[in-house]
Scaffold this active site. Structure first.
Site, PDB file in Angstrom:
ATOM      1  N   GLU A  67      44.752  48.544  58.686  1.00  0.00           N
ATOM      2  CA  GLU A  67      44.438  47.559  57.659  1.00  0.00           C
ATOM      3  C   GLU A  67      42.942  47.308  57.719  1.00  0.00           C
ATOM      4  O   GLU A  67      42.412  46.882  58.745  1.00  0.00           O
ATOM      5  CB  GLU A  67      45.197  46.252  57.892  1.00  0.00           C
ATOM      6  CG  GLU A  67      46.644  46.290  57.458  1.00  0.00           C
ATOM      7  CD  GLU A  67      47.326  44.941  57.625  1.00  0.00           C
ATOM      8  OE1 GLU A  67      46.632  43.935  57.905  1.00  0.00           O
ATOM      9  OE2 GLU A  67      48.555  44.897  57.494  1.00  0.00           O
ATOM     10  N   ASP A 104      42.740  32.900  55.807  1.00  0.00           N
ATOM     11  CA  ASP A 104      42.336  33.380  57.128  1.00  0.00           C
ATOM     12  C   ASP A 104      41.893  32.246  58.033  1.00  0.00           C
ATOM     13  O   ASP A 104      41.254  31.287  57.591  1.00  0.00           O
ATOM     14  CB  ASP A 104      41.194  34.395  56.998  1.00  0.00           C
ATOM     15  CG  ASP A 104      41.633  35.650  56.271  1.00  0.00           C
ATOM     16  OD1 ASP A 104      42.742  36.111  56.559  1.00  0.00           O
ATOM     17  OD2 ASP A 104      40.872  36.145  55.424  1.00  0.00           O
TER      18      ASP A 104
END
Length: 263
Positions: A49, A60
């Site tokens: 990823e 995040d």
């Protein structure tokens, strides 16, 4: 067969689960990030990823936010992120690369141009965390038409009524987020994840990979024992951010991969 489908077929044939690693492109600088990326397959990573740095990474936690800021401060762009894939593909034609991030940089470039460049660079899948299924015409369906998997996130709040909508245009694999909240915020509990993975697998033939909160080889092994694989991001990015050498980062990645494969 796509690279992602081929990788899962290979793993099934070997009786193994998938280890997926996340890194932020350009962290801590262009060359360091690329060196880590190129070393991931030899460290046991099955799918990469590749994070796209963005100024407002709302899903995040602090670790990934700081990685994105380091990358942006170093001049990282979407085009340079695609260049990572081009450089990687000069040495590795088989390891799948999934770009993960937010829609704004893609929108700014333009969807047709982005998909053309991504396909040419050797990108296999996309995880765009701020595009819900209701916006599938925006990027998901064009990506599928271009031969790029669009991988959807399912979460603990994705109930049985919502799940068919989430799965409708998903391909490659399903990414199950093991907890509510942001990346790196808590530790995963395999016992809590198992019934949710089973519920999703009852609704799709796609592999179900679990991420968020996996920080140790033991946790990766436990999660892999109840899912089709494990994703680790923040724990790896933290090592990069604290200045560990490329070799030290890759040694840590290998320990996580070994744990996952034991699962």
């Amino acid at each position: 067969m796509s690279r992602i489908a081929a990788k899962f077929a290979e793993l099934r044939a070997n009786g193994q689960k998938a280890f997926v690693s996340y890194i932020m492109a350009g962290d801590t600088d262009y060359d360091t990030g690329l060196a880590v990326m190129k070393g991931l397959p030899a460290a046991g990573v099955d799918i990469i990823e590749l994070g796209m740095p963005f100024t407002d990474p709302m899903a995040d936690g602090a670790t990934i936010q700081l990685a994105g800021q380091r990358a942006l401060d170093g001049g990282m762009t979407l085009e340079k992120t695609l260049q990572y894939a081009r450089e990687f593909r000069k040495e590795d034609e088989t390891t799948p690369i999934v770009m993960m991030g937010y829609y704004n940089p893609i929108y700014s470039l333009g969807v047709p141009a982005f998909l053309n460049d991504a396909k040419a660079a050797g990108i296999d899948g996309l995880i765009i965390v701020d595009l819900p299924p209701e916006e599938d015409e925006e990027l998901c369906i064009p990506a599928q038409a271009a031969g790029i998997n669009f991988i959807r996130l399912a979460t603990p709040t994705t109930d049985d009524k919502r799940l068919p909508t989430v799965l409708q245009n998903t391909s490659g694999f399903v990414y199950y987020v093991s907890m509510t909240g942001i990346t790196g915020s808590a530790d995963v509990q395999a016992d809590a994840v198992a019934p949710e993975v089973a519920r999703i697998k009852a609704a799709t033939d796609l592999p179900v990979i679990v991420g968020f909160g996996i920080k140790t080889p033991e946790a990766a092994e436990a999660v892999a024992s109840v899912a089709d694989g494990a994703v680790v991001g923040s724990a790896i990015v933290e090592r990069i951010g604290q200045g560990d050498s490329v070799d030290a980062v890759l040694a840590f990645v290998k320990s996580l991969a070994d744990g996952t494969h034991r699962g």
